[in-house]
Design an enzyme around this catalytic site. Structure first.
Site, PDB file in Angstrom:
ATOM      1  N   GLU A  50       0.854  -1.179   0.000  1.00 26.07           N
ATOM      2  CA  GLU A  50       0.000   0.000   0.000  1.00 26.07           C
ATOM      3  C   GLU A  50       0.893   1.233   0.000  1.00 26.07           C
ATOM      4  O   GLU A  50       1.725   1.404   0.898  1.00 26.07           O
ATOM      5  CB  GLU A  50      -0.901   0.025   1.229  1.00 26.07           C
ATOM      6  N   ASP A  61      -5.638   8.958  10.093  1.00 21.49           N
ATOM      7  CA  ASP A  61      -4.285   8.526  10.440  1.00 21.49           C
ATOM      8  C   ASP A  61      -3.807   9.116  11.759  1.00 21.49           C
ATOM      9  O   ASP A  61      -4.099  10.268  12.094  1.00 21.49           O
ATOM     10  CB  ASP A  61      -3.315   8.908   9.321  1.00 21.49           C
ATOM     11  N   TYR A 176     -10.641  -4.397   3.265  1.00 19.63           N
ATOM     12  CA  TYR A 176      -9.745  -3.960   4.329  1.00 19.63           C
ATOM     13  C   TYR A 176     -10.573  -3.786   5.597  1.00 19.63           C
ATOM     14  O   TYR A 176     -11.418  -2.904   5.668  1.00 19.63           O
ATOM     15  CB  TYR A 176      -9.076  -2.641   3.928  1.00 19.63           C
TER      16      TYR A 176
END
Length: 272
Positions: A50, A61, A176
């Site tokens: 990725e 994040d 995911y």
């Protein structure tokens, strides 16, 4: 077009192990240094990579990836640079799948069609757009599919039975599973909760399930790899890039090799 992503998961299943899916931020610490770090991931045993697209507001994040975004943007990394990094990677590594992971703003700045064509031309295999919900698939999904690119969707602990069909509809490549309801690198979910979630997702789709967020050690990776089809590791690798400077490729290669070794033996040890 060769489906490198499907081939990678097929190979891992044949070897009775989960795929190793490491993440790094593209252009961190600089566009010129990115190639050596990507090579180190492959040499360490990555099955799928990725490549994060640097963005000024990476809302999903944690601190490690936020700092990586700032380092990359501070070095002047652009979307053009990122695509060139991907193109050069593909010239060196014909078989390793490469996924672009990031946010809608840089992906759609020049239009979905432009982005999809440019990504396909660079040898990218798929895209994870963190902040584009399935209800807004038409903003990017059709353009990616026309170019033969996978659109990989995110499922989370809060994705209930009513919403799951929308998440899975139009998804391809893999799913995911974001194992914690929070930001990257901040905490790790319990193994029991991961096993329950993977079982539920496997019952709903034939796509491989890759588990990420909070995986930092070979031991954690091995535990998840016993039940999931793939294990994503990001913040721990990004931290090495940030701390090791010119030594980052060697440090990354060594660390990734420990993750790969843990996954290679995880199911065998469990069966024994």
């Amino acid at each position: 077009m060769t489906d490198r992503l499907s081939n990678a998961f097929t190979r891992c299943r044949a070897e009775n192990r989960a795929a190793l899916v490491p993440f790094v931020t593209g252009g961190d610490p600089s566009p010129a240094a990115a190639g050596a770090i990507l090579d180190a991931l492959v040499e360490g045993g990555a099955d799928v990579i990725e490549l994060g697209m640097p963005f000024t507001d990476p809302m999903a994040d944690g601190p490690a990836v936020q700092r990586a975004n700032l380092r990359s943007l501070g070095a002047g990394t652009t979307t053009h640079d990122l695509l060139e990094i991907a193109k050069a990677f593909r010239a060196r590594h014909a078989a390793t799948p490469l996924i672009l992971m990031g946010y809608a703003n840089p992906m759609l700045a020049r239009g979905a069609d432009w982005f999809a064509r440019a990504a396909a031309k660079a040898g990218v295999d798929g895209v994870i757009c963190v902040d584009l919900p399935p209800e807004e698939d038409d903003a990017l999904g059709p353009a990616l599919r026309r170019e033969g690119l996978h659109l990989i969707r995110l499922a989370t602990p809060t994705t209930d039975a009513a919403r799951l069909p929308a998440v899975l509809g139009g998804a391809s490549g893999f799913v995911y599973y974001v194992s914690v309801a929070g930001i990257t690198g901040a905490q790790q979910a319990t193994q029991a909760s991961i096993e329950t979630a993977v079982t539920r997702l496997h019952a709903a789709t034939r796509l491989p399930i890759v588990v990420g967020f909070g995986v930092r050690t070979p031991e954690q990776a091995a535990a998840i790899g016993r039940v999931a089809d793939g294990v994503a590791v990001g913040s721990a690798i990004v931290d090495l890039v940030g701390s090791e400077g010119a030594r980052a490729p060697d440090a990354v290669r060594t660390f990734v090799s420990t993750l790969a070794a843990a996954l290679a033996g995880a199911r065998k040890e469990h069966a024994a």
